[in-house]
Design an enzyme around this catalytic site. Structure first.
Site, PDB file in Angstrom:
ATOM      1  N   ASN A 152      23.011 -29.609 -27.228  1.00  0.00           N
ATOM      2  CA  ASN A 152      22.015 -29.763 -26.162  1.00  0.00           C
ATOM      3  C   ASN A 152      21.536 -31.206 -26.085  1.00  0.00           C
ATOM      4  O   ASN A 152      21.302 -31.732 -25.009  1.00  0.00           O
ATOM      5  CB  ASN A 152      20.807 -28.851 -26.411  1.00  0.00           C
ATOM      6  CG  ASN A 152      20.962 -27.514 -25.707  1.00  0.00           C
ATOM      7  OD1 ASN A 152      21.610 -27.412 -24.674  1.00  0.00           O
ATOM      8  ND2 ASN A 152      20.352 -26.485 -26.272  1.00  0.00           N
TER       9      ASN A 152
ATOM     10  N   TYR B  50      10.116 -26.305 -29.833  1.00  0.00           N
ATOM     11  CA  TYR B  50      11.159 -25.599 -29.075  1.00  0.00           C
ATOM     12  C   TYR B  50      11.904 -26.615 -28.228  1.00  0.00           C
ATOM     13  O   TYR B  50      11.297 -27.529 -27.665  1.00  0.00           O
ATOM     14  CB  TYR B  50      10.532 -24.535 -28.174  1.00  0.00           C
ATOM     15  CG  TYR B  50       9.954 -23.378 -28.940  1.00  0.00           C
ATOM     16  CD1 TYR B  50      10.727 -22.270 -29.239  1.00  0.00           C
ATOM     17  CD2 TYR B  50       8.635 -23.408 -29.377  1.00  0.00           C
ATOM     18  CE1 TYR B  50      10.198 -21.198 -29.953  1.00  0.00           C
ATOM     19  CE2 TYR B  50       8.104 -22.344 -30.089  1.00  0.00           C
ATOM     20  CZ  TYR B  50       8.887 -21.236 -30.370  1.00  0.00           C
ATOM     21  OH  TYR B  50       8.376 -20.193 -31.076  1.00  0.00           O
ATOM     22  N   GLU B  51      13.198 -26.388 -28.077  1.00  0.00           N
ATOM     23  CA  GLU B  51      14.027 -27.472 -27.557  1.00  0.00           C
ATOM     24  C   GLU B  51      13.831 -27.843 -26.096  1.00  0.00           C
ATOM     25  O   GLU B  51      14.121 -28.957 -25.713  1.00  0.00           O
ATOM     26  CB  GLU B  51      15.509 -27.201 -27.837  1.00  0.00           C
ATOM     27  CG  GLU B  51      16.047 -25.934 -27.279  1.00  0.00           C
ATOM     28  CD  GLU B  51      17.312 -25.507 -28.059  1.00  0.00           C
ATOM     29  OE1 GLU B  51      18.365 -26.050 -27.769  1.00  0.00           O
ATOM     30  OE2 GLU B  51      17.216 -24.649 -28.949  1.00  0.00           O
ATOM     31  N   ALA B  52      13.345 -26.911 -25.257  1.00  0.00           N
ATOM     32  CA  ALA B  52      13.151 -27.312 -23.861  1.00  0.00           C
ATOM     33  C   ALA B  52      12.006 -28.299 -23.712  1.00  0.00           C
ATOM     34  O   ALA B  52      11.829 -28.883 -22.651  1.00  0.00           O
ATOM     35  CB  ALA B  52      12.921 -26.098 -22.970  1.00  0.00           C
TER      36      ALA B  52
END
Lengths: 352, 261, 352, 261
Positions: A152, B50-52
């Site tokens: 990502n 959290y990755e977002a």
């Protein structure tokens, strides 16, 4: 060519893959720059319909940058319209996505003369708790798409490099994994530290597909909740289509310019589209529609297992091809469902 | 003692292993349950990422069902995007990566990309790295969570997605250009593993009640290091089970799936 | 070492300079990472006095990262306290700054056993419309400091690389100018485009000095108006001191997390300091104090021309050494002046 | 026709040369006056960019006295930091760089770093590149503003700070790794210059009323290209002078300084 080095991954790796000579899967940095320079940057009213935006900006063979992340602010309304109008030989670039990708894959499976995906540069494609992505599994197992795997952060850094106007971004990941072997990044020795550092090439989609909470008519966008990499994708893309839950007055953006996450120069079409990410979520407006997603995934999984396309075709006929616009699709979703996802968002504070 | 299933044991153990006041980058799946349990019990000041883009939230609105879920943002302190989350790891601000995967090897390398050895035509295409590959590279320590099954604990990965200790060479991570120090714990329903400081190989640390070290070795496709003393895994308390089932995941999204043996 | 290439600048250049082997002028990326990893990251009350913050965090030989830009949100209060407590052999890293640098230079000129600047990595040091920086001219002409010149973007990109945890940043500038020859960046051939691209090394100050509009007690900061590179400097530095016009409740930051520009993990000391950038400006609070700056610059210019230090000494005795704290300095500024700069800001809208 | 001084002539000419609806990256000094005049007159939709982070402001609160001045943010549309401003230039979003400097050579290279040829001990240390070096590299075209003086228009720069056409070689900018196409105009109080497409050398385009091309050549330390037809520079109108003096810079910060000849 900078002298390449590598980690020790080859001692460990069992993967069979084909060496690919590096090439850009969309505009190169120089091409992307040239296009941007040639575009007028003036403030003009960019409001339009999704039908016209897609007609004017989407063509066969493009690299489409999918905004959002997994289920958050995914450009579902734009994807519906692209499927309706058709687009072949697409390259998709994304970090993590679920339904936006599966919808395009399903359209390809139904009629690849109408919609087809040629390549995907990605980090992740699935539904998290709902399960794996049946159509990705199908396309991959049959060798029907070329894939290019990053983390990502790798994809985020690729969009970031594109947005910044630099040809690559150094990262601290990918090294020592099979991604180092199969993807288009490259390891170099850092001229300052002497340590290995992994470079990922910039990604410039031809068209970025972005859904946001609010925009003005010129394309200045406010985003709340996770920004994902929507600002980077919009800036990296040579053209960008934005759908917004609401159009807000320019005066509001000029009052709090620090809140603008995408500036107007990076946006080419602005479309008002409430519920534009549904069944994905939009912070401050609605949570995601688990039941609809499960239903669609179930249909896709059934196809994958049985090879029968009838239910898949029914879904597309009912929800996409049988709709003139995304509002018609929404009209086929129960108002109870739309109210419920709104309530489940919990009315998060945003500034409009 | 309450009855519990494999996922509940994993979630409880995951929670137990997390120290309060540490920064934990939360991967998708059971890590999301485990950190929420930790935040509600012994680690109220745990700092979640959290990755977002969400940093230091308090999960009052309920369990996020995805790491991109808007619920990850509830009462966060800092909320940008993907880049910011991962750059926090590169820079050294994150203590633990907490990830899952489909296969793991004796050096803690993890596969979540595909099954079958052909990249162009995999037998099963899995989702891909997502955040895991970057988290395992650059959070200071990696915690991996997985059901203990022979098809998962394998000698050779079909694809190396998330870096562990590579081939065990002392300079493997250094040459890979990553910043974190590597795998710390592997949490399963039946055992907890660590890694040997010298050989970097997987070490059995704890086994579930009723099982012996040999039972664990039988479920693992490579040779474990088994020290003379192996602790007994703590079982979830009645209160922990109540929290997991009634408060954290009442719909059973994560805890009621079937475990394939 | 990556094979180095260069532009054609050597055909054009007339500058005499000394080749310098590359070395870090502060913590290397690996050292900076190690320090960050070892620090506790918990939420704790970091409010303190400037006296204690400087006593605990500033030592001789450090690299100090100066936040703000020219006159905006410059860390004047922190610099006063550093001068009062003394710090020798400093390296300063900054983009563009005026009074914060000159104040440190003046202290060095008065007594270099108390304050001294050894090196400066920078893009720009002057007062814009008010004029050149007399003390920079003096130090440079006498070879008293080692300089390392970048563009504003170069320094910004260096802090950004530090903040991102990567060892360098590719840029599209410096190439073809004398900065390519004299500074510590390096040209490489891009492995993807084949074109030359200029890499600047990450900059990790030992201590970042940052002034913001608002912070909570944990160090989460809101910034309005130009962000400059304050977020990047705070994230790149191994320790950061923040002065804030106001301390705001944590609850406010948790309501609008998108507005936090610096997260608490990047901050080590939080000090309430109204007018903390004066005579610089803070958007939403006050414009800059032209008259005070002119007065100080005039004194410095007089020293440069005549070599007489008496007025310079008077300024420091009155406004810095003669003050216990920055509030005592402010008490010596007329209340009319402080009211006027507040009015000149025009009451810009900010969200607290 | 009003009386005017050198700075007023430069500011007026700078304004006149800016096209409406273009994106202009505004350097410190007279460019700030010129763009404000343009925005108030013939180019109301001009899009300004200031390096501390402000994009597309309307300068209603008055003239910024510095490119980092909070006044640059008045009614902006987008306001981040230094990185964002310069990255807009790298990516191709910015039409014009508008910069000043201390010396310029025949290829439009500019010095704003030092005088005297020794980097370690310069005769006069100037402020340094600031934003100019990056603007000249990556905005699509560069406009340079300077008083016409022989000490400024020199054969060899003491230091090359902002890239022009280098040594005039057709691939100089390409090899330098920069993205913009290079110098477009040089605006002075007595002449306007452009650059020859082939040789990249400075070309005289306009001369101030009462002066001949030879007068301009006399003030320049290198050989100018002088085409057969050279236009007469437009003089500031009475209204332009009123605007400059009464509305834009009533304190005379920029317009009332002394010009050293």
């Amino acid at each position: 060519m900078t002298r390449e080095v590598s980690s020790s991954i080859e001692k460990l790796s069992k993967i069979e893959y084909k060496e690919r000579a590096f090439k850009w899967w969309g505009p190169s940095p120089d091409e992307a720059r040239k296009i941007q320079v040639s575009k007028p940057k003036e403030l003009k009213d960019k409001r339009t319909t999704l039908k016209d935006a897609v007609k004017n900006l989407i063509t066969n063979g493009q690299n489409l940058g999918l905004g959002g992340f997994v289920n958050t602010r995914v450009p579902i309304a734009i994807v519906h319209e692209i499927i309706r109008q058709g687009a072949r030989d697409l390259t998709l670039s994304l970090q993590s996505n679920s339904m936006a990708c599966e919808l395009l894959a399903g359209a390809m499976i139904l009629d690849k003369t109408r919609v087809s995906i040629k390549r995907v540069e990605l980090a992740w494609w699935a539904y998290e708790v709902i399960g794996l992505a049946p159509l990705l599994r199908y396309l991959a197992a049959n060798g029907m798409v070329e894939l290019d795997d990053y983390t990502n952060y790798g994809m985020a850094a690729r969009f970031k490099a594109g947005a910044m106007g630099v040809p690559f971004m150094p990262t601290r990941d990918h090294g020592g994994t099979d991604m180092e072997l199969v993807n288009r990044g490259t390891m170099i020795e850092c001229p300052f530290t002497g340590r290995n550092v992994y470079l990922v090439p910039a990604c410039h989609p031809d068209v970025g597909l972005i859904h946001v909470q609010a925009a003005d008519k010129y394309g200045n966008c406010r985003i709340f909740g996770p920004l994902c990499t929507c600002p980077e994708i919009a800036m990296a893309s040579t053209y960008t289509i934005v759908t917004a839950e609401e159009i807000i007055p320019e005066e509001s953006l000029r009052t709090y310019p620090n809140l603008t996450e995408i500036p107007f120069v990076a946006v080419d079409a602005v479309v008002t589209q409430p519920y534009g990410a549904y069944p994905g979520a939009t912070y401050g407006f609605y949570w995601f529609g688990m039941e609809h997603m499960k239903m669609f995934r179930g249909i896709c999984e059934e196809f994958r297992v049985t090879g029968r396309k009838d239910k898949l075709k029914e879904y597309y006929d009912r929800y996409i091809y049988g709709c003139e616009t995304f509002d018609h699709f929404l009209a086929k979703i129960s108002s109870k469902e739309l109210r419920e996802v709104k309530e489940l968002d919990g009315n998060r504070p945003i500034i409009l | 003692m309450a009855e519990y299933n494999a996922y509940e044991m994993i979630a409880y153990t995951g929670s137990r292993i997390l120290a309060d006041r540490k920064v934990v980058f939360v991967g998708t799946g059971l890590p999301m349950i485990a950190v929420m349990h930790a935040q509600l019990t012994h680690a109220p000041n745990i700092i979640l990422l959290y990755e977002a883009g969400s940093f230091a939230p308090i999960l009052e609105l309920g369990l996020p069902l995805s790491v991109g879920d808007t619920r990850t943002c509830t009462k966060a302190y800092y909320l940008k995007g993907l880049c910011s989350s991962f750059e926090l790891t590169q820079r050294g601000y994150v203590d633990y990566a907490f990830i899952g995967g489909a296969q793991i090897d004796m050096y803690g390398n993890v596969n979540s990309t595909l099954l079958g050895n052909n990249y162009l035509k995999p037998k099963i295409r899995l989702p891909g790295s997502g955040g895991a590959g970057a988290m395992a590279a650059n959070c200071e320590k990696t915690i991996i969570i997985m059901v203990l099954e022979k098809r998962r604990f394998v000698k050779n990965l079909d694809f190396v997605t998330s870096i562990g200790y590579g081939d065990g060479a002392p300079d493997y991570r250094e040459k890979a250009g990553v910043m974190g120090s590597g795998p710390y714990r592997v949490i399963t329903d039946k055992a907890v593993f660590g890694f040997d400081g010298e050989t970097k190989r997987m070490v059995l640390l704890e086994v579930a009640p009723g099982l012996k070290p040999d039972d664990i070795q039988d479920k693992v496709g490579f040779e474990l290091l088994i020290p003379p003393e192996v602790k007994k895994m703590e079982e979830p308390t009645t209160e922990a089970i109540r929290l997991l089932r009634e408060v954290i995941d009442p719909q059973g999204y994560f805890l009621k799936r079937e475990v394939r043996e």
